[in-house]
Design an enzyme around this catalytic site. Structure first.
Site, PDB file in Angstrom:
ATOM      1  N   GLU A  50     -17.662   3.417  -5.630  1.00 47.42           N
ATOM      2  CA  GLU A  50     -16.253   3.822  -6.084  1.00 47.42           C
ATOM      3  C   GLU A  50     -16.385   4.326  -7.481  1.00 47.42           C
ATOM      4  O   GLU A  50     -16.518   3.683  -8.432  1.00 47.42           O
ATOM      5  CB  GLU A  50     -15.450   2.386  -6.092  1.00 47.42           C
ATOM      6  CG  GLU A  50     -14.259   2.500  -6.852  1.00 47.42           C
ATOM      7  CD  GLU A  50     -13.072   1.313  -6.733  1.00 47.42           C
ATOM      8  OE1 GLU A  50     -13.684   0.299  -6.264  1.00 47.42           O
ATOM      9  OE2 GLU A  50     -12.021   1.439  -7.095  1.00 47.42           O
TER      10      GLU A  50
ATOM     11  N   LYS B  48     -15.309   5.447  -1.950  1.00 44.87           N
ATOM     12  CA  LYS B  48     -14.082   4.940  -2.396  1.00 44.87           C
ATOM     13  C   LYS B  48     -13.683   5.852  -3.721  1.00 44.87           C
ATOM     14  O   LYS B  48     -13.857   5.368  -4.642  1.00 44.87           O
ATOM     15  CB  LYS B  48     -14.134   3.575  -2.713  1.00 44.87           C
ATOM     16  CG  LYS B  48     -12.790   2.766  -3.232  1.00 44.87           C
ATOM     17  CD  LYS B  48     -12.670   1.390  -3.011  1.00 44.87           C
ATOM     18  CE  LYS B  48     -11.555   0.964  -3.544  1.00 44.87           C
ATOM     19  NZ  LYS B  48     -11.220  -0.419  -3.293  1.00 44.87           N
TER      20      LYS B  48
HETATM   21  P1  13P Z   1      -6.592  -0.105  -6.474  1.00 45.55           P
HETATM   22  O1  13P Z   1      -6.228   0.497  -5.293  1.00 45.55           O
HETATM   23  O2  13P Z   1      -5.458  -1.009  -7.133  1.00 45.55           O
HETATM   24  O3  13P Z   1      -6.715   1.070  -7.676  1.00 45.55           O
HETATM   25  O4  13P Z   1      -7.568  -1.053  -6.481  1.00 45.55           O
HETATM   26  C1  13P Z   1      -8.856  -0.671  -5.631  1.00 45.55           C
HETATM   27  C2  13P Z   1      -9.860  -1.317  -6.134  1.00 45.55           C
HETATM   28  O5  13P Z   1     -10.782  -1.699  -5.535  1.00 45.55           O
HETATM   29  C3  13P Z   1     -10.282  -1.177  -7.664  1.00 45.55           C
HETATM   30  O6  13P Z   1     -11.506  -1.636  -8.000  1.00 45.55           O
END
Ligand code: 13P
Length: 332
Positions: free
Chosen positions: A175, A217
């Site tokens: 992510e 992500k």
């Molecule tokens: P949000 O969809 O609220 O951005 O959160 C996703 C997430 O996993 C944050 O690390």
């Protein structure tokens, strides 16, 4: 490696996405307090049980991400969270980073920590039933930011985490999040997201990470939240997919974070993405855009558990419906 590929494919299976319910203790406590709920371990547990036991969750959610506290907790009937969600047909995941910390040498920027002792922690999480893991790096857009140092440091940490996950048989959910903070136009977000993702790709390759066994992500490419004009879903989709095109066809899939977008906007953007043919599925791994309505509806009241679950089910169904559009628009 084979099992990582299989699990990654399961996470991004057609018509499904991932529920991110992995807020740290501090973040979750703040959100509970804002909703008028006392921030205790038991209330965090009750809230996560509400989410994880939502009837029909598996119809639209392939996985659910927890934090360390939740993965060590049990449902009220004594079943550990990981077992309970597996029994409901949802794969349990675990956030394994220990947070974005100020990066020495880079004022105003962070590097995400958590590599020390990571292999042993991954082994432990796999042992208690986790199927996948998540690590979030954050990047701020500002004057000259993100810096090359922050881009490189975070990309390297993401790749080391991803390689460690695959070695432990856990699918890494990688992510890199370019934050929406600021008043920048969408073009600037596109530019930064492209550079950030290019560094992540390079580092993943250097460490031999199998892209067919990861889920990316990323943030959607959007304007800063203080920008006066919101971009249309079509524009967001086009800009986001254009940046993503640099990823090889072998990548297992993409599951977007919501990043603070209002729930309906995140869903509309996700739906618009489905109009673009891509070699990998484009789905959701939303946190706030799925759980905020549930927390607001429940706000700690035992009598409102079903209302909270209905609010979550409604958002999951809307996003699953959005990604199901892909099959209609791009028949196999
Ligand atoms: P949000 O969809 O609220 O951005 O959160 C996703 C997430 O996993 C944050 O690390």
């Amino acid at each position: 490696m084979g099992s990582c590929r299989q699990i990654a494919a399961q996470l991004v299976a057609p018509g499904k996405g991932v529920l991110a319910a992995d807020e740290s203790i501090a973040t979750m406590s703040g959100r509970l307090e804002k909703a008028g709920v006392e921030a205790t371990a038991e209330n965090r547990r009750r809230y996560r049980q509400l989410l994880a036991s939502t009837p029909g969750l598996a119809d639209g959610a392939s996985g659910i991400i927890f934090c360390d506290e939740t993965l060590g907790q049990d449902f009220s009937d004594g079943t550990p969270f990981a077992q309970a969600v597996r029994a409901a047909g949802v794969l349990p995941g675990i956030k394994v980073d220990t947070g974005a910390k100020p990066c020495p040498g880079l004022p105003g920027e962070t590097v995400t920590e958590g590599l020390d002792g990571l292999p042993a922690r991954l082994e432990h999480y796999a042992g208690i039933g986790a199927a996948f893991a998540k690590w979030r790096a954050v990047y701020v857009i500002g004057d000259g930011l993100p810096s090359a140092g922050a881009i490189r440091s975070n990309a390297n940490a993401l790749a080391r985490y991803a390689a460690a996950c695959q070695a432990a048989g856990l699918v890494p959910v990688v992510e890199p999040e370019v934050l929406m903070d600021g008043a920048h136009p969408i073009e600037r977000c596109a530019e930064v997201t492209a550079v950030v993702q290019a560094a992540v790709r390079e580092e993943l390759e250097l460490l031999g990470v199998d892209l067919a066994g990861i889920v990316l992500k990323p943030n959607m490419v959007v304007e800063g939240k203080d920008h006066p004009e919101p971009s249309s879903p079509e524009r967001v989709a086009e800009s986001t997919v254009e940046v993503l095109r640099a990823w090889p066809a072998g990548l297992a899939g993409v599951a977007f974070l919501s990043g603070g977008q209002p729930p309906e906007r995140a869903t509309a953007n996700l739906e618009a993405m489905q109009h673009h043919p891509t070699p990998w599925p484009l789905t959701f791994s939303f946190g706030r855009a799925l759980v905020d309505p549930a927390l607001a509806a429940w706000h700690g009241e035992p009598a409102l558990v079903e209302a909270g679950q209905a609010a979550l089910a409604e958002r999951v169904a809307a996003n699953a419906e959005a990604v199901r559009r892909r099959a209609q628009l791009q028949p196999a």
